[in-house]
Design a protein around this motif. Structure first.
Motif, PDB file in Angstrom:
ATOM      1  N   PRO A  47       0.689  -1.371   0.149  1.00 26.48           N
ATOM      2  CA  PRO A  47       0.049   0.439  -0.207  1.00 26.48           C
ATOM      3  C   PRO A  47       0.789   1.223   0.188  1.00 26.48           C
ATOM      4  O   PRO A  47       1.802   1.300   0.796  1.00 26.48           O
ATOM      5  CB  PRO A  47      -0.263  -0.348   1.045  1.00 26.48           C
ATOM      6  N   ASP A  48       0.715   2.405  -0.457  1.00 27.21           N
ATOM      7  CA  ASP A  48       1.044   3.702  -1.260  1.00 27.21           C
ATOM      8  C   ASP A  48       2.499   2.930  -1.627  1.00 27.21           C
ATOM      9  O   ASP A  48       3.392   3.620  -1.041  1.00 27.21           O
ATOM     10  CB  ASP A  48       1.168   4.486   0.223  1.00 27.21           C
ATOM     11  N   TYR A  49       2.407   2.517  -2.287  1.00 25.78           N
ATOM     12  CA  TYR A  49       4.201   1.741  -3.083  1.00 25.78           C
ATOM     13  C   TYR A  49       5.349   3.249  -3.080  1.00 25.78           C
ATOM     14  O   TYR A  49       6.382   2.901  -2.781  1.00 25.78           O
ATOM     15  CB  TYR A  49       3.843   1.051  -3.477  1.00 25.78           C
ATOM     16  N   VAL A  50       4.642   4.805  -3.953  1.00 21.53           N
ATOM     17  CA  VAL A  50       5.153   5.420  -4.163  1.00 21.53           C
ATOM     18  C   VAL A  50       6.044   6.164  -3.021  1.00 21.53           C
ATOM     19  O   VAL A  50       6.781   6.097  -3.054  1.00 21.53           O
ATOM     20  CB  VAL A  50       4.238   6.776  -4.939  1.00 21.53           C
ATOM     21  N   ALA A  51       5.274   6.092  -1.742  1.00 24.48           N
ATOM     22  CA  ALA A  51       6.020   6.510  -0.513  1.00 24.48           C
ATOM     23  C   ALA A  51       6.673   6.413  -0.671  1.00 24.48           C
ATOM     24  O   ALA A  51       7.745   6.663   0.431  1.00 24.48           O
ATOM     25  CB  ALA A  51       4.456   7.428  -0.255  1.00 24.48           C
ATOM     26  N   VAL A  52       6.342   5.121  -0.145  1.00 24.63           N
ATOM     27  CA  VAL A  52       7.505   3.441   0.752  1.00 24.63           C
ATOM     28  C   VAL A  52       9.039   3.353   0.500  1.00 24.63           C
ATOM     29  O   VAL A  52       9.959   4.257   0.117  1.00 24.63           O
ATOM     30  CB  VAL A  52       6.819   2.133   1.249  1.00 24.63           C
ATOM     31  N   THR A  53       8.868   3.849  -1.356  1.00 26.73           N
ATOM     32  CA  THR A  53       9.563   3.798  -2.301  1.00 26.73           C
ATOM     33  C   THR A  53      10.675   5.078  -2.083  1.00 26.73           C
ATOM     34  O   THR A  53      11.420   5.184  -2.184  1.00 26.73           O
ATOM     35  CB  THR A  53       9.418   3.410  -3.803  1.00 26.73           C
ATOM     36  N   ASN A  54       9.873   6.410  -2.119  1.00 29.15           N
ATOM     37  CA  ASN A  54      10.023   7.686  -1.930  1.00 29.15           C
ATOM     38  C   ASN A  54      11.732   7.376  -0.697  1.00 29.15           C
ATOM     39  O   ASN A  54      12.836   7.943  -0.244  1.00 29.15           O
ATOM     40  CB  ASN A  54       9.439   8.738  -1.873  1.00 29.15           C
ATOM     41  N   ARG A  55      10.738   6.570   0.292  1.00 26.20           N
ATOM     42  CA  ARG A  55      11.690   6.748   1.669  1.00 26.20           C
ATOM     43  C   ARG A  55      13.165   6.119   1.847  1.00 26.20           C
ATOM     44  O   ARG A  55      13.824   6.226   2.362  1.00 26.20           O
ATOM     45  CB  ARG A  55      10.458   6.169   2.643  1.00 26.20           C
ATOM     46  N   ALA A  56      12.720   4.553   1.114  1.00 24.97           N
ATOM     47  CA  ALA A  56      13.850   3.678   0.592  1.00 24.97           C
ATOM     48  C   ALA A  56      14.541   4.402  -0.070  1.00 24.97           C
ATOM     49  O   ALA A  56      16.028   4.833   0.240  1.00 24.97           O
ATOM     50  CB  ALA A  56      13.629   2.766   0.293  1.00 24.97           C
ATOM     51  N   VAL A  57      14.589   4.952  -0.869  1.00 28.99           N
ATOM     52  CA  VAL A  57      15.430   6.065  -2.385  1.00 28.99           C
ATOM     53  C   VAL A  57      16.197   7.286  -1.379  1.00 28.99           C
ATOM     54  O   VAL A  57      16.920   7.222  -1.080  1.00 28.99           O
ATOM     55  CB  VAL A  57      14.770   6.464  -3.271  1.00 28.99           C
ATOM     56  N   ASP A  58      15.208   7.966  -0.097  1.00 26.19           N
ATOM     57  CA  ASP A  58      15.822   8.387   0.884  1.00 26.19           C
ATOM     58  C   ASP A  58      16.946   8.154   1.789  1.00 26.19           C
ATOM     59  O   ASP A  58      17.769   8.605   1.604  1.00 26.19           O
ATOM     60  CB  ASP A  58      14.803   9.810   1.010  1.00 26.19           C
ATOM     61  N   ARG A  59      16.509   7.172   2.178  1.00 28.89           N
ATOM     62  CA  ARG A  59      17.561   6.636   2.998  1.00 28.89           C
ATOM     63  C   ARG A  59      18.812   6.033   2.085  1.00 28.89           C
ATOM     64  O   ARG A  59      19.743   6.142   2.892  1.00 28.89           O
ATOM     65  CB  ARG A  59      17.106   5.690   3.667  1.00 28.89           C
ATOM     66  N   CYS A  60      18.545   5.442   1.575  1.00 29.40           N
ATOM     67  CA  CYS A  60      19.704   4.881   0.406  1.00 29.40           C
ATOM     68  C   CYS A  60      21.366   6.231  -0.358  1.00 29.40           C
ATOM     69  O   CYS A  60      21.881   6.561  -0.063  1.00 29.40           O
ATOM     70  CB  CYS A  60      19.213   4.036  -0.544  1.00 29.40           C
ATOM     71  N   ARG A  61      19.847   7.662  -0.672  1.00 35.62           N
ATOM     72  CA  ARG A  61      20.264   8.638  -0.658  1.00 35.62           C
ATOM     73  C   ARG A  61      21.280   9.733   0.491  1.00 35.62           C
ATOM     74  O   ARG A  61      22.865  10.136   0.615  1.00 35.62           O
ATOM     75  CB  ARG A  61      19.742   9.472  -1.531  1.00 35.62           C
ATOM     76  N   SER A  62      21.137   8.920   1.895  1.00 31.37           N
ATOM     77  CA  SER A  62      21.906   9.503   2.603  1.00 31.37           C
ATOM     78  C   SER A  62      22.850   8.513   3.367  1.00 31.37           C
ATOM     79  O   SER A  62      23.591   8.774   4.198  1.00 31.37           O
ATOM     80  CB  SER A  62      20.746  10.233   3.804  1.00 31.37           C
ATOM     81  N   CYS A  63      22.726   7.683   2.920  1.00 32.33           N
ATOM     82  CA  CYS A  63      23.775   6.729   3.058  1.00 32.33           C
ATOM     83  C   CYS A  63      25.289   6.561   3.213  1.00 32.33           C
ATOM     84  O   CYS A  63      25.482   7.465   1.681  1.00 32.33           O
ATOM     85  CB  CYS A  63      23.608   5.452   2.946  1.00 32.33           C
ATOM     86  N   GLY A  64      26.610   6.885   3.786  1.00 29.77           N
ATOM     87  CA  GLY A  64      27.109   6.668   3.618  1.00 29.77           C
ATOM     88  C   GLY A  64      28.383   5.436   2.610  1.00 29.77           C
ATOM     89  O   GLY A  64      29.320   5.280   2.495  1.00 29.77           O
ATOM     90  N   HIS A  65      27.874   4.467   2.064  1.00 31.71           N
ATOM     91  CA  HIS A  65      28.481   3.359   1.881  1.00 31.71           C
ATOM     92  C   HIS A  65      28.221   3.070   0.816  1.00 31.71           C
ATOM     93  O   HIS A  65      27.991   2.230   0.256  1.00 31.71           O
ATOM     94  CB  HIS A  65      27.844   2.275   3.208  1.00 31.71           C
ATOM     95  N   GLN A  66      28.086   3.956  -0.220  1.00 29.13           N
ATOM     96  CA  GLN A  66      28.418   3.422  -1.403  1.00 29.13           C
ATOM     97  C   GLN A  66      28.955   3.198  -2.669  1.00 29.13           C
ATOM     98  O   GLN A  66      28.477   2.097  -3.165  1.00 29.13           O
ATOM     99  CB  GLN A  66      27.922   5.424  -2.768  1.00 29.13           C
ATOM    100  N   ASP A  67      30.068   2.971  -2.552  1.00 31.40           N
ATOM    101  CA  ASP A  67      31.399   2.400  -2.322  1.00 31.40           C
ATOM    102  C   ASP A  67      31.248   1.340  -2.047  1.00 31.40           C
ATOM    103  O   ASP A  67      31.171  -0.272  -2.979  1.00 31.40           O
ATOM    104  CB  ASP A  67      32.656   2.632  -1.922  1.00 31.40           C
TER     105      ASP A  67
END
Length: 89
Positions: free
Chosen positions: A34-54
């Motif tokens: 339910p509300d997958y767009v908002a859930v996806t956006n929050r997941a993307v935000d968490r990923c964007r703020s992660c310092g472990h990209q490499d």
């Protein structure tokens, strides 16, 4: 950081999140919550703020398949919930 650098960084992290969801078999499950767009956006935000990209990119390249994301993954709880909902756990 220029705006272009920011956009490239955002795109790279969004791609990492997509790869992680696919690798763990929850990409389809994410689209039916339910509300997958908002859930996806929050997941993307968490990923964007992660310092472990490499580290994340390396982990994804080294694992053909996996049951769990790395410990540092900021979407670890979401992935566990999606796996549970998909009957993987």
């Amino acid at each position: 950081m220029s705006f272009l650098d920011y956009l490239i960084s955002v795109d790279a992290r969004t791609a990492l999140m997509g790869r992680m969801m696919q690798k763990l078999g929850v990409d389809r499950q994410l689209k039916v919550v339910p509300d997958y767009v908002a859930v996806t956006n929050r997941a993307v935000d968490r990923c964007r703020s992660c310092g472990h990209q490499d580290e994340c990119s390396t982990w994804l390249n080294e694992h053909q398949q996996a049951d769990d994301p790395p410990d540092y993954c900021r979407n670890r709880d979401l992935i566990a919930r999606l796996q549970h909902a998909a009957g993987q756990r």
